[in-house]
Enzyme design. Structure first.
Site, PDB file in Angstrom:
ATOM      1  CG  ASP A 128      -0.250  -0.438   2.496  1.00 47.25           C
ATOM      2  OD1 ASP A 128       0.999  -0.448   2.543  1.00 47.25           O
ATOM      3  OD2 ASP A 128      -0.955  -0.771   3.469  1.00 47.25           O
ATOM      4  CG  ASN A 129       4.597   3.496   2.329  1.00 46.71           C
ATOM      5  OD1 ASN A 129       5.641   3.611   1.703  1.00 46.71           O
ATOM      6  ND2 ASN A 129       4.174   4.382   3.202  1.00 46.71           N
TER       7      ASN A 129
END
Length: 460
Positions: free
Chosen positions: A274-275
């Site tokens: 996600d990051n």
């Protein structure tokens, strides 16, 4: 003469630096507090909520599932009840016999008018990240360009999707258009405890105060990507142009893309996909991120103290290989260490005794944190839980430095019952059997279960 003066100059420099850093950190803390007040205490209804389906962009909601997470029924139901006229839901599982499908089918029967379907992985593998592997079937089947990836332990307000699309796809007539195109809309995690154990209470205190305060402040300053992927919206067409290398695409404005493998599959090599997706859209395409005025309500079950410690160690180790500088300065953003350093600086420069400064420091720090909690929750900490919350907050603050010191000396992490070795840039590979040493044994001792969240009992 120079030698005799140098220790005094050195001490003076350190004292001044400690107070300058203290002022900078307080500036970030106050910014996070004020931004939380402005953003989260008023959540207006979006005009998209009542618009005709043909007039709004379609959204594909992807919910990765594995087993029966805490509050699973209510978490998943919150996507069925979104006030948005044009969306589909994919419930993503590895196998046809996953326990979560019992809850999914019950909800699909309850809401027959919602376009919901089950996406089964059936062994398809694009990397070591199990969440990315889980999502791939739905990713290929999604009918819409806008994707909303929403973790299974998250519940959202019924107006969340419409307000997020307002930000990701602002109308051309908007009075305040963004300077750069928004590539990701994300939601700050807000923990709520379903089982009152020590670990779950500390997790709640951490996510709802210091973590939220700094997360909101960093995203308000917006000089770098900072995204936790509990709940994120982005465009599939943007994701299909990047690969996680973080190298700017020279002709990005003209529709250029990275060579080789791109899209969601390219992020299967990262644990914190996600990051990395958010960072790739920021650095490779030059897009920016924005927070919605909604929160991702993170249900936390019976988390033990060791569960909490293992969780924090895992993400410090992942961040160490992704953003080393931020990981190195992390202890100097915590109330205990920065308060002690500032007290030494004040005593050296102005003769202020630590016994006078430190109580004031911790009380004001706590006041700011409690104000952030009230902004996110919509109410202060309930009086019946106030002392428990304050105790958990104090334990969290005291544990921050020891946890960080343990985390930075290793590279192995455990997630969902599997052990990984974190490598450069946040990429991971399966860890060797029997590894982990004394630290690994210590982290496994006292753990209730490997995924940190207590399974929900099957509904009748």
């Amino acid at each position: 003469m120079v030698v005799s003066e140098s220790p005094g100059v050195f001490k003076f420099t350190l004292a001044v630096a400690s107070l300058v850093w203290y002022a900078v950190l307080w500036g970030l803390g106050v910014l996070g507090c004020l931004a939380a007040r402005k953003r989260y205490r008023l959540r207006p209804r979006s005009p998209l909520a009542s618009a005709p389906p043909s007039s709004v962009p379609g959204v594909s909601i992807l919910r990765p599932l594995k087993g029966l997470d805490t509050n699973l029924y209510e978490n998943l139901e919150s996507t069925f009840t979104q006030e948005y006229p044009n969306y589909e839901i994919f419930f993503c599982v590895d196998e046809e016999d996953d326990q979560a499908l019992t809850v999914v089918r019950e909800l699909m029967a309850k809401y027959p008018n919602v376009n919901a379907r089950i996406a089964i992985r059936n062994g398809a593998t694009v990397g070591v990240n199990p969440k990315v592997n889980n999502l791939m079937t739905a990713y290929h089947q999604a009918a819409h360009d806008i994707l909303w990836v929403l973790d299974s332990n998250v519940m959202v307000d019924r107006g969340t999707l419409a307000r997020a699309v307002d930000i990701l796809n602002p109308p051309s007539s908007s009075s305040h258009p963004p300077r750069c195109r928004i590539g990701v809309v994300h939601h700050v995690p807000h923990a709520w405890v379903t089982k009152h154990t020590l670990g779950s209470r500390i997790e709640e205190a951490f996510l709802n105060t210091n973590h939220a305060k700094m997360y909101i402040a960093i995203n308000t300053v917006a000089i770098e990507s900072c995204v936790v992927g509990k709940s994120c919206l982005y465009r599939k067409s943007d994701l299909e142009r990047v690969n996680g290398s973080l190298k700017p695409i020279p002709n990005a404005d003209a529709g250029g893309c990275q060579p080789g493998e791109r899209g969601l599959a390219a992020f299967g090599r990262f644990l914190a996909e996600d990051n990395m997706i958010a960072s790739a859209l920021w650095h490779e395409l030059g897009l920016r991120h924005d927070l919605s005025c909604d929160v991702a309500k993170n249900a936390v079950g019976a988390m033990s103290l060791m569960d909490y410690i293992a969780r924090r160690i895992r993400w410090v180790r992942v961040r160490k290989h992704m953003v080393l500088a931020a990981t190195v300065i992390e202890p100097f953003t915590e109330s205990v260490l920065v308060g002690c350093l500032a007290s030494l600086g004040l005593r050296y420069l102005f003769g202020v005794p630590p016994w006078l400064f430190l109580p004031i420091h911790f009380l004001v720090w706590l006041f700011i944190d409690m104000d952030v909690f009230a902004s996110l929750a919509g109410h202060p900490v309930p009086p019946s839980m106030r002392w428990q919350f304050l105790g958990s907050w104090a334990v969290r603050e005291l544990m921050a430095l020891p946890i960080w010191m343990i985390a930075v000396v290793g590279s192995e992490v455990e997630w969902r019952g599997r052990r990984y070795e974190v490598m450069a840039n946040g990429e991971v590979r399966p860890a060797e059997e029997g590894g982990g040493g004394v630290t690994g044994w210590f982290l496994r001792w006292g753990r209730k279960h490997t995924d940190y969240y207590e399974p929900l009992e099957m509904r009748e």
